[in-house]
Design a protein around this motif. Sequence first.
Motif, PDB file in Angstrom:
ATOM      1  N   VAL A  52      16.687  30.507  -0.089  1.00 28.41           N
ATOM      2  CA  VAL A  52      15.902  29.386   0.439  1.00 28.41           C
ATOM      3  C   VAL A  52      15.328  28.577  -0.732  1.00 28.41           C
ATOM      4  O   VAL A  52      15.359  27.357  -0.714  1.00 28.41           O
ATOM      5  CB  VAL A  52      14.773  29.910   1.366  1.00 28.41           C
ATOM      6  N   GLU A  53      14.776  29.313  -1.702  1.00 23.60           N
ATOM      7  CA  GLU A  53      14.201  28.636  -2.867  1.00 23.60           C
ATOM      8  C   GLU A  53      15.265  27.840  -3.623  1.00 23.60           C
ATOM      9  O   GLU A  53      15.028  26.706  -4.051  1.00 23.60           O
ATOM     10  CB  GLU A  53      13.584  29.705  -3.795  1.00 23.60           C
ATOM     11  N   LYS A  54      16.425  28.418  -3.756  1.00 21.57           N
ATOM     12  CA  LYS A  54      17.527  27.751  -4.457  1.00 21.57           C
ATOM     13  C   LYS A  54      17.952  26.497  -3.681  1.00 21.57           C
ATOM     14  O   LYS A  54      18.218  25.442  -4.276  1.00 21.57           O
ATOM     15  CB  LYS A  54      18.696  28.722  -4.606  1.00 21.57           C
ATOM     16  N   ASN A  55      17.987  26.568  -2.355  1.00 20.69           N
ATOM     17  CA  ASN A  55      18.337  25.418  -1.526  1.00 20.69           C
ATOM     18  C   ASN A  55      17.312  24.292  -1.683  1.00 20.69           C
ATOM     19  O   ASN A  55      17.686  23.106  -1.748  1.00 20.69           O
ATOM     20  CB  ASN A  55      18.431  25.813  -0.054  1.00 20.69           C
ATOM     21  N   LEU A  56      16.022  24.627  -1.759  1.00 19.50           N
ATOM     22  CA  LEU A  56      14.978  23.617  -1.951  1.00 19.50           C
ATOM     23  C   LEU A  56      15.149  22.923  -3.299  1.00 19.50           C
ATOM     24  O   LEU A  56      15.031  21.696  -3.397  1.00 19.50           O
ATOM     25  CB  LEU A  56      13.587  24.250  -1.839  1.00 19.50           C
ATOM     26  N   LYS A  57      15.419  23.684  -4.338  1.00 21.02           N
ATOM     27  CA  LYS A  57      15.629  23.089  -5.671  1.00 21.02           C
ATOM     28  C   LYS A  57      16.856  22.190  -5.664  1.00 21.02           C
ATOM     29  O   LYS A  57      16.853  21.093  -6.237  1.00 21.02           O
ATOM     30  CB  LYS A  57      15.776  24.188  -6.720  1.00 21.02           C
ATOM     31  N   LEU A  58      17.901  22.636  -4.992  1.00 27.37           N
ATOM     32  CA  LEU A  58      19.113  21.823  -4.906  1.00 27.37           C
ATOM     33  C   LEU A  58      18.873  20.540  -4.095  1.00 27.37           C
ATOM     34  O   LEU A  58      19.369  19.463  -4.454  1.00 27.37           O
ATOM     35  CB  LEU A  58      20.259  22.627  -4.296  1.00 27.37           C
ATOM     36  N   GLU A  59      18.108  20.626  -3.025  1.00 27.25           N
ATOM     37  CA  GLU A  59      17.781  19.432  -2.238  1.00 27.25           C
ATOM     38  C   GLU A  59      16.937  18.451  -3.058  1.00 27.25           C
ATOM     39  O   GLU A  59      17.141  17.234  -2.984  1.00 27.25           O
ATOM     40  CB  GLU A  59      17.046  19.828  -0.956  1.00 27.25           C
ATOM     41  N   GLU A  60      15.988  18.967  -3.855  1.00 29.25           N
ATOM     42  CA  GLU A  60      15.188  18.101  -4.735  1.00 29.25           C
ATOM     43  C   GLU A  60      16.089  17.415  -5.757  1.00 29.25           C
ATOM     44  O   GLU A  60      15.940  16.227  -6.046  1.00 29.25           O
ATOM     45  CB  GLU A  60      14.110  18.925  -5.448  1.00 29.25           C
ATOM     46  N   LYS A  61      17.028  18.193  -6.306  1.00 29.68           N
ATOM     47  CA  LYS A  61      17.950  17.621  -7.288  1.00 29.68           C
ATOM     48  C   LYS A  61      18.835  16.567  -6.638  1.00 29.68           C
ATOM     49  O   LYS A  61      19.094  15.502  -7.230  1.00 29.68           O
ATOM     50  CB  LYS A  61      18.801  18.728  -7.905  1.00 29.68           C
TER      51      LYS A  61
END
Length: 104
Positions: free
Chosen positions: A1-10
């Motif tokens: 989930v955390e990785k998905n949030l970082k990817l969405e921000e990117k």
Amino acid sequence: VEKNLKLEEKITMLQQQNEELRARIEQNTVITRQLSEENANLQEYVEKEVEEKKKLSRTNEELLWKLQEGDAVSPVKLPPSPSTPFYRCSSGNSSPAKVRTLRR
């Protein structure tokens, strides 16, 4: 989930950069069009100036020829002015290199 949030921000950041770059490209395209139009106008102006210069040169040569022919046929005497230089050719040639100024 955390990785998905970082990817969405990117993704969001990259989309913003992409939009900014597209806006810059559009702005550069507009400026390039304006500069091209200005360049074309300047080229046209230069061509007109060159033609005008050629025309004036031809007119000048024609007037010089008429002046020389007129001098050979019937010279026109102008009253000399003390402040105005009088030009005379040192030889029969009217070449600018051989013209000298005489004061009266």
